[in-house]
Each structure stands twice: as C-alpha cells, then as structure tokens.
Design an enzyme around this catalytic site. Structure first.
Site, PDB file in Angstrom:
ATOM      1  N   GLU A  17       0.884  -1.176   0.000  1.00 16.42           N
ATOM      2  CA  GLU A  17       0.000   0.000   0.000  1.00 16.42           C
ATOM      3  C   GLU A  17       0.909   1.209   0.000  1.00 16.42           C
ATOM      4  O   GLU A  17       1.747   1.359   0.890  1.00 16.42           O
ATOM      5  CB  GLU A  17      -0.926  -0.012   1.226  1.00 16.42           C
ATOM      6  CG  GLU A  17      -1.768  -1.287   1.359  1.00 16.42           C
ATOM      7  CD  GLU A  17      -2.651  -1.597   0.152  1.00 16.42           C
ATOM      8  OE1 GLU A  17      -3.003  -0.661  -0.583  1.00 16.42           O
ATOM      9  OE2 GLU A  17      -2.955  -2.781  -0.077  1.00 16.42           O
ATOM     10  N   CYS A  24      -1.467   8.964   4.108  1.00 13.19           N
ATOM     11  CA  CYS A  24      -1.516   8.604   2.688  1.00 13.19           C
ATOM     12  C   CYS A  24      -2.834   9.068   2.082  1.00 13.19           C
ATOM     13  O   CYS A  24      -2.934   9.295   0.884  1.00 13.19           O
ATOM     14  CB  CYS A  24      -1.352   7.109   2.527  1.00 13.19           C
ATOM     15  SG  CYS A  24      -2.454   6.213   3.606  1.00 13.19           S
TER      16      CYS A  24
HETATM   17  P1  NAD Z   1       9.081   5.314   3.042  1.00 12.75           P
HETATM   18  O1  NAD Z   1       8.809   4.679   1.737  1.00 12.75           O
HETATM   19  O2  NAD Z   1      10.162   6.312   3.151  1.00 12.75           O
HETATM   20  O3  NAD Z   1       9.446   4.168   4.120  1.00 12.75           O
HETATM   21  C1  NAD Z   1       8.604   3.051   4.311  1.00 12.75           C
HETATM   22  C2  NAD Z   1       9.461   1.895   4.802  1.00 12.75           C
HETATM   23  O4  NAD Z   1      10.326   1.505   3.742  1.00 12.75           O
HETATM   24  C3  NAD Z   1      10.349   2.264   5.981  1.00 12.75           C
HETATM   25  O5  NAD Z   1      10.429   1.171   6.863  1.00 12.75           O
HETATM   26  C4  NAD Z   1      11.672   2.530   5.317  1.00 12.75           C
HETATM   27  O6  NAD Z   1      12.767   2.348   6.158  1.00 12.75           O
HETATM   28  C5  NAD Z   1      11.652   1.483   4.221  1.00 12.75           C
HETATM   29  N1  NAD Z   1      12.577   1.770   3.129  1.00 12.75           N
HETATM   30  C6  NAD Z   1      12.964   2.972   2.652  1.00 12.75           C
HETATM   31  N2  NAD Z   1      13.843   2.809   1.638  1.00 12.75           N
HETATM   32  C7  NAD Z   1      14.008   1.477   1.481  1.00 12.75           C
HETATM   33  C8  NAD Z   1      14.781   0.681   0.619  1.00 12.75           C
HETATM   34  N3  NAD Z   1      15.562   1.230  -0.309  1.00 12.75           N
HETATM   35  N4  NAD Z   1      14.697  -0.650   0.745  1.00 12.75           N
HETATM   36  C9  NAD Z   1      13.892  -1.210   1.658  1.00 12.75           C
HETATM   37  N5  NAD Z   1      13.134  -0.506   2.516  1.00 12.75           N
HETATM   38  C10 NAD Z   1      13.197   0.815   2.430  1.00 12.75           C
HETATM   39  O7  NAD Z   1       7.691   5.890   3.571  1.00 12.75           O
HETATM   40  P2  NAD Z   1       7.392   6.728   4.896  1.00 12.75           P
HETATM   41  O8  NAD Z   1       7.964   8.092   4.737  1.00 12.75           O
HETATM   42  O9  NAD Z   1       7.735   5.961   6.111  1.00 12.75           O
HETATM   43  O10 NAD Z   1       5.803   6.789   4.816  1.00 12.75           O
HETATM   44  C11 NAD Z   1       5.147   7.676   3.970  1.00 12.75           C
HETATM   45  C12 NAD Z   1       4.710   7.005   2.694  1.00 12.75           C
HETATM   46  O11 NAD Z   1       3.909   5.885   2.987  1.00 12.75           O
HETATM   47  C13 NAD Z   1       3.862   7.911   1.830  1.00 12.75           C
HETATM   48  O12 NAD Z   1       4.197   7.728   0.478  1.00 12.75           O
HETATM   49  C14 NAD Z   1       2.446   7.429   2.109  1.00 12.75           C
HETATM   50  O13 NAD Z   1       1.521   7.716   1.106  1.00 12.75           O
HETATM   51  C15 NAD Z   1       2.675   5.973   2.288  1.00 12.75           C
HETATM   52  N6  NAD Z   1       1.617   5.354   3.061  1.00 12.75           N
HETATM   53  C16 NAD Z   1       0.667   4.637   2.400  1.00 12.75           C
HETATM   54  C17 NAD Z   1      -0.363   4.051   3.106  1.00 12.75           C
HETATM   55  C18 NAD Z   1      -1.432   3.256   2.392  1.00 12.75           C
HETATM   56  O14 NAD Z   1      -2.171   2.541   3.064  1.00 12.75           O
HETATM   57  N7  NAD Z   1      -1.528   3.354   1.086  1.00 12.75           N
HETATM   58  C19 NAD Z   1      -0.438   4.198   4.488  1.00 12.75           C
HETATM   59  C20 NAD Z   1       0.563   4.932   5.138  1.00 12.75           C
HETATM   60  C21 NAD Z   1       1.586   5.499   4.415  1.00 12.75           C
END
Ligand code: NAD
Length: 541
Positions: free
Chosen positions: A293, A327
């Site tokens: 998501e 999100c």
């Molecule tokens: P992010 O993508 O920066 O991080 C999410 C997770 O991915 C974290 O645990 C992070 O450490 C990990 N991550 C980052 N880079 C990585 C890599 N190269 N390899 C593996 N893992 C990696 O997101 P965020 O800033 O924590 O959250 C915000 C984002 O999440 C926004 O885009 C938001 O829309 C989305 N979000 C979506 C939903 C949904 O249900 N659709 C819900 C909440 C948040």
C-alpha cells in the site's frame, strides 16, 4: 484431545476517548508522556528469544524538539538479519501447527492490553515519536491497532469457514495453510497501527515474520514488541530488526525462504522492492506474495450544489490533520468559481485558528513534520511555488526548524491544473486548489481522474444526486476509498476497508478479510468415501 468449533468474541470498534480538559485519561496520558520523555531507552533487535545490542547505534529524537534525545536503537548487520530469518524459520513449525484459536487469543489479549493498561503508554509513545496530537495518537495507536487485532480474528473465522461442497461419496475440505517461507514486513513512520498490523496479520494466519519498522517510528515500534511479548507471542514468530533499510532488505530479499512482502510506504520504495524480488525469482522456493500500500495524491472535488462550510471543513481536516502526513490526506482540490470566495473565507477562518506546537500542549492542532528530510522536501515545494507564476501561496507558507520541524498549513492556488503540486505526493501540510468554471464540472472530473498516477482516496461534495451518481461512475478508478460528502481521511477498520490501486498499491484492503487471505495458501483435500474398484465406466457396456 478435546476439540470444538471456536468463534472469537464478536469484534466492535474500540471507542475513541475524548481527552477533554479535566478527564482522567488526559491526566494519565500527560503524566505518562512526561515520564517517558525524561527516560532514555535503548531499543534492541528482537531476534528469537534474544534482545540484541549491536555496535552501531542511532539516536531517537522527537520531531517537535529535535535536540532532545529519547534513547538509541540498533543498526543491524547482515548476520543479524540472517539470524532473524533463521529464528523465524525455526519458530515456524510449532507456530503453523498451533490451533488458530490459540494463535488469535494472543492478539485478542494484546488488543485488550493496548486499550487497557498500555493505553497511555501507546499514546504517549506515538505522540513523542511521531509528533501526533492526543486525538491522532488515540485513533491510531490504540483504536485502530486494537480494531485490526480483534477484527482480524473474526476474518480468519470467516475464511476458515469457507469450504467446498461435497458430492455423494466424497468429503471435500479446504485447508488454509500459512505460506511456506517467512514474511518480510516493512512499515512506514506515519501510523503505529500499520506498524503493528503488517507483521501481525500474517502471523495471525500462522506465518512467521521479519519486521523492519521505519527509523522514525522505532520508539513506538518498541512498545508494540513489548505488548506482544506481554500478550504471550512465542519467540521467533515476529523478529524486529532495525538499521539500514537497504542492508536489511538485501539480506531478506535474496533469501530462498523469502515467502512474501507486506509493505506500506512510498511508491518508489515499493517499486524498487518489487524489482529486486523479480530479479531474485529463480532463487525462491515459492513465488512470493506481494502486498504493498503506497502513496496518494488525494482529492476533494466540489460541485456548485455543495455546501460551503462542509467543504471548507473537509479541506481543513482532510489536508492538515497530522500535518497532511496521511496517505489519504487531501492535497488537491477542485472548487467551482461561484463558490471559491466563500470556501476560501471559511477555510482561512478555520486554518488561521489552528495552533501549532508540541503535542503535550493539547491546545495545538498542528504539530511537527516527521524529520528534517521531510521538512526540507515540503518547504522546497513551498519555495518553488513562491517563484512559479502559475502558483500563489494564499495561506500559510511559513516554517521554522530551529526547535522542531514546524510548517504552517499552506494553501497554494494554481491556474494550471497540472501544476507540480497537483500531481506529486508532498506528504506535508500543503493543499493546492484549482478553481474551475462552474459550467465545466464534467471536464473538471476528467482532470481529477487523469492528473496524477495515484488512485488512493478522494472525496466529492454535491447535493445534486444526478451529479453524485455521475461523479461516482466517472471516478470509478480514481480512488480505492471514495467518499461522498465527507473528507477522504479517517478510514475505520471493518467499516471502510483501506487501499488504492494504480500507483497507490495492490489494493489488498487492510481492515478486511481480503488482506488476510493473501497470507494463506489453500490446500484442497478430496477424500473418496467409496473408492472405485474397477476402471470400466458403465458406457463401456
Ligand atoms: P518510506 O517509503 O520512506 O518508508 C517506508 C518503509 O520503507 C520504511 O520502513 C523505510 O525504512 C523502508 N525503506 C525505505 N527505503 C528502502 C529501501 N531502499 N529498501 C527497503 N526498505 C526501504 O515511507 P514513509 O515516509 O515511512 O511513509 C510515507 C509514505 O507511505 C507515503 O508515500 C504514504 O503515502 C505511504 N503510506 C501509504 C499508506 C497506504 O495505506 N496506502 C499508508 C501509510 C503510508
């Protein structure tokens, strides 16, 4: 051994407490907040039954006071990640064989812990680590997480009850096996409930998990591990590792026992993970399940027949609660020319009255954004808008990171419906408005549908029922969560199952049985009660 058909207690949404001045819950959470603020902690890696401290550590800071140190967390090396995988695979046999009513009881107990004795600590941890107001913490870290655990137990019952028919002489059954490998849960900073749900929903279905929380949420992730341990989760079922996202991911995703990804976060990261899984496909014992998501560019669309105050309120809450770091947050709006002046006057009145500051001052509606990186990214869009002729900042635009990462709720008015802030996810308190000529409301719906690559949430406001019907059909694929006369945020477990399509994810609907089904591999069993003893069919004479 005795047996029976067991039905978990019927789930109800956890009531959200008010935290009004003078209420006991307010006193308790503020006292807990102060205690936790003043106590430094060290968050270990949770691997099997061990709590591991590594050589390299990182400090944790609250976003609203970044000079304050809450403690440290660990930076796992590749060997730690492999140990976590091994611990998970070792735990798998006993966990997968455990009767489901025993498994889910652990999570039902955990739900009672967070809505009871741990309530203040869950809330205080989320207020401190992610800079949430008490209301935002309560609806997330307590209510939504308890809902996930209680309703997921009920969804399992519904799935297990789904059985095939049997013709005379046969007995057909469907078994819902956990996946063969382990699940990798990767969680975002912005919801403690998502951090809790992503590792636990596969575990409830009998899977074992390696969980990597966001570096900005480790402090409250640690509370989740404490609660799960207190509730009796056996060692190795969920292993929490923290540190470099790429280092951890490389060790996990190249492992032959990798069985599935449960991800919530940004679209870019999900696409990168999917690519790495694709490159490793020949190495896996089974095709991994992929649930992700991701981002959104969520809209509010107003028809001339809609009421001004309700639209302005939906904009104020939908765009600026939790600083737009949902999100589902409204970040682009389409308002008819005839209503714009009134909508803006009301929106300005509401937004101007929003106080900003630390969450332990409960008169604040706006708190800090999560990190310096987020602060710089969001303010970059604001500065660009100041320069661009097709954009004008009509509200807010001020920011200050001297103490915490504070940005005033900001509204950009644009004359270009494809201006960058109408298309890209900003994930901050920035709303962009495009005003359309009343007579072109149908064309404006085409814009809503075609402007951004995302399809997560969206809201339409109208009183004319023909318009509501038209817009609902026209925007069929624009949002996985579609709201009529309501803001596009605040989905509740079991009431608005959550998820979007297009660039917003695989739409596997957290908060419904459709998510749980992804963590199972059904086995169809046919038993012949009267096996034939001759190969010849009657037609052979
Ligand atoms: P992010 O993508 O920066 O991080 C999410 C997770 O991915 C974290 O645990 C992070 O450490 C990990 N991550 C980052 N880079 C990585 C890599 N190269 N390899 C593996 N893992 C990696 O997101 P965020 O800033 O924590 O959250 C915000 C984002 O999440 C926004 O885009 C938001 O829309 C989305 N979000 C979506 C939903 C949904 O249900 N659709 C819900 C909440 C948040």
């Amino acid at each position: 051994m005795g047996t029976g058909l067991f039905f978990p207690p019927r789930a109800k949404n956890e009531p959200v407490l008010a935290y009004a001045p003078g209420s006991p819950e307010r006193e308790e959470v503020l006292r807990t907040y102060r205690e936790m603020w003043n106590r430094r902690i060290e968050v270990p890696l949770y691997i099997g039954d061990r709590e591991i401290l590594t050589e390299k550590k990182k400090e944790m800071h609250p976003p609203h006071e970044h000079a304050h140190v809450l403690g440290v967390f660990q930076q796992a090396e590749r060997e730690h990640v492999l140990q976590a995988v091994e611990a998970a695979m070792q735990a798998r046999k006993a966990w997968a064989a455990m009767p489901w009513e025993q498994r889910v009881s652990i999570f039902l107990r955990a739900a009672d812990l967070i809505s009871g004795p741990y309530r203040a600590r869950m809330n205080a941890a989320t207020m401190i680590a992610q800079s949430k107001t008490i209301h935002q913490a309560e609806i997330d870290a307590v209510a939504e997480l308890a809902d996930f655990w209680r309703f997921n137990a009920e969804y399992l019952e519904r799935i297990y009850k789904e059985q095939p028919e049997s013709a005379p002489g046969e007995y057909n059954r469907m078994e819902y096996r956990p996946l063969e490998g382990f699940i990798y849960a990767v969680t975002p900073f912005n919801f403690t409930s998502i951090a809790g749900n992503l590792p636990t929903s596969p575990a409830m279905a009998g899977n074992v998990v390696v969980w990597k929380p966001s570096a900005s949420q480790v402090y409250s992730a640690n509370m989740i591990m404490e609660v799960l341990r207190e509730a009796g989760l056996p060692p190795g079922v969920i292993n929490m590792v923290t540190g470099s996202a790429t280092k951890i991911t490389e060790a996990v995703i190249t492992h032959p026992d990798f069985g599935g990804l449960h991800f919530t976060g940004s679209t870019d990261v999900f696409q990168y993970l999917w690519k790495r899984m694709g490159e490793n496909i020949p190495n896996y014992k089974a095709y991994p399940r992929i649930v992700g998501e991701t981002g959104g560019k969520d809209f509010i669309w107003m028809h001339p027949s809609a009421g001004v105050k309700e639209v302005a309120t939906a904009l104020a809450r939908g765009a600026f609660e939790y600083q737009g770091q949902k999100c589902s947050a409204a970040s682009r709006a389409y308002i008819p020319q005839s209503k714009w002046n009134d909508v803006f006057a009301e929106l300005k009145k509401q937004v101007d009255s929003m106080k900003m500051g630390a969450p332990d001052d409960m008169s604040n509606f706006i708190t800090a954004v999560i990190s310096e990186g987020a602060f710089n990214k969001i303010t970059g869009y604001i500065e660009q808008a100041r320069k661009d002729p097709q954009a004008e900042i009509i509200l807010g635009g001020e920011y200050d990171k001297s103490v915490g990462y504070f940005i005033r709720p900001t509204v950009i008015l644009t004359t270009d419906p494809h201006y960058v802030t109408m298309e890209e996810e900003i994930f901050g308190p920035v709303l962009t408005v495009y005003v359309y000529p009343d007579g072109e409301w149908k064309e404006s719906l085409d814009l809503v549908d075609g402007t951004s690559p995302y399809g997560l949430t969206g809201a339409i406001f109208a009183r004319d029922r023909y318009v509501i019907d038209y817009a609902t059909k026209r925007l069929e694929n624009a949002a996985g969560n579609f709201y009529i006369n309501d803001k596009p945020t605040g989905a509740v477990v079991n009431r608005q199952p959550f998820g979007g399509a297009r660039a917003s994810g695989t739409n596997d609907k957290a908060g419904s049985m459709w998510n749980l089904i992804r963590w199972m591999s059904p086995r169809a069993i046919k038993e012949n009660l009267n096996p034939p003893t001759d190969y010849r069919y009657p037609f052979l004479g």
